[in-house]
Design a protein around this motif. Structure first.
Motif, short mmCIF file in Angstrom:
data_model
loop_
_atom_site.label_atom_id
_atom_site.label_comp_id
_atom_site.label_asym_id
_atom_site.label_seq_id
_atom_site.Cartn_x
_atom_site.Cartn_y
_atom_site.Cartn_z
N PRO A 11 22.75 11.07 37.90
CA PRO A 11 22.12 9.85 37.89
C PRO A 11 20.45 10.04 37.56
N SER A 12 20.25 11.18 37.05
CA SER A 12 18.79 11.49 36.88
C SER A 12 18.69 12.10 35.47
N PRO A 13 17.47 11.48 34.71
CA PRO A 13 17.38 12.03 33.43
C PRO A 13 16.66 13.55 33.51
N ALA A 14 16.20 13.78 34.53
CA ALA A 14 15.74 15.32 34.92
C ALA A 14 16.68 16.31 35.35
N SER A 15 18.05 15.90 35.48
CA SER A 15 18.88 16.88 36.02
C SER A 15 19.09 18.01 35.20
N ARG A 16 19.17 19.10 35.88
CA ARG A 16 19.55 20.38 34.99
C ARG A 16 21.03 20.39 34.36
N LEU A 17 21.77 19.44 34.64
CA LEU A 17 22.80 19.33 33.83
C LEU A 17 22.73 19.12 32.33
N ASN A 18 21.55 18.38 31.87
CA ASN A 18 21.04 18.23 30.86
C ASN A 18 20.87 19.54 30.00
N GLY A 19 20.51 20.48 30.75
CA GLY A 19 20.17 21.79 30.14
C GLY A 19 21.42 22.37 29.60
N VAL A 20 22.51 22.24 30.72
CA VAL A 20 23.73 22.72 30.13
C VAL A 20 24.42 21.98 29.00
N LEU A 21 24.33 20.62 29.03
CA LEU A 21 24.94 19.91 28.15
C LEU A 21 24.20 20.04 26.81
N GLN A 22 22.78 20.03 26.79
CA GLN A 22 22.05 20.61 25.37
C GLN A 22 22.71 21.57 24.85
N SER A 23 23.03 22.79 25.59
CA SER A 23 23.33 23.98 25.06
C SER A 23 24.72 24.06 24.53
N LEU A 24 25.63 23.05 25.11
CA LEU A 24 26.98 22.73 24.70
C LEU A 24 26.85 22.22 23.36
N GLU A 25 26.01 21.05 23.44
CA GLU A 25 25.85 20.27 22.25
C GLU A 25 25.26 21.15 20.82
#
Length: 186
Positions: A11-25
């Motif tokens: 629900p947040s653009p600042a989520s640490r999940l984004n770091g995980v997904l950027q690594s995966l991408e």
């Protein structure tokens, strides 16, 4: 070429999940694949809350899913489950909308105690939507992803290695699926 979609259920653009997904991408891109993104928090909230199946934004997201060979379904874990905003979006996917797709579940949480949330909370819902080829998920701890002062994220080496292996497995499976699909460009 296999078509991939990353669904971010944060629900947040600042989520640490984004770091995980950027690594995966990054690994997927190294393999010559360029996934599309569905960032659920960017979809119109009223379309999610009022389950507007005919919304242009929801229809566009569902078209991406329909055309995909593989999906990364990612979420933070709150109270031992995936996010409500992800659930609202999953409710808008057609009943068999994940049939024939390779699925890589990814989650991030504050405690190792929620490690099984992927298997006991997320995977059953994906299965109900027709997902039969679900790979072993990747669970990350918040402490493994640091926000950098200058922006972006730093992912712990151990997590980075697991993400790399999962991305390679996902790529292989999605390519195999694309090869078996009539008319697919491999």
């Amino acid at each position: 070429m296999a078509k991939l979609v990353i669904i971010s259920g944060s629900p947040s653009p600042a989520s640490r999940l984004n770091g995980v997904l950027q690594s995966l991408e990054s690994v997927l891109q190294q393999e010559g694949l360029h996934p599309e993104w569905i960032r659920v928090h960017e979809l119109p909230p009223e379309d999610l809350v009022y389950t507007r199946f005919d919304s242009p934004a929801i229809s566009a997201a569902n078209r991406l899913i329909e055309q995909a060979d593989g999906l990364v379904v990612a979420t933070p874990i709150y109270k031992a489950a995936y996010t409500g905003v992800l659930k609202a979006f999953l409710d808008l996917i057609p009943q068999r909308g994940l049939e024939g797709k390779v699925i890589l579940p990814v989650a991030i949480g504050g405690s190792a105690a929620h490690l099984l949330a992927i298997d006991y909370a997320l995977k059953p819902v994906l299965s109900a939507l027709g997902a039969r080829n679900q790979l072993q998920g990747v669970y990350a701890l918040d402490t493994q992803v640091k926000r950098k002062e200058e922006g972006g994220f730093e992912v712990a080496e151990e997590l980075e290695a697991r993400l790399r292996q999962s991305a390679l497995d996902f790529t292989r499976e999605a390519r195999l699926y694309a090869e078996r699909t009539p008319g697919a460009v491999v």
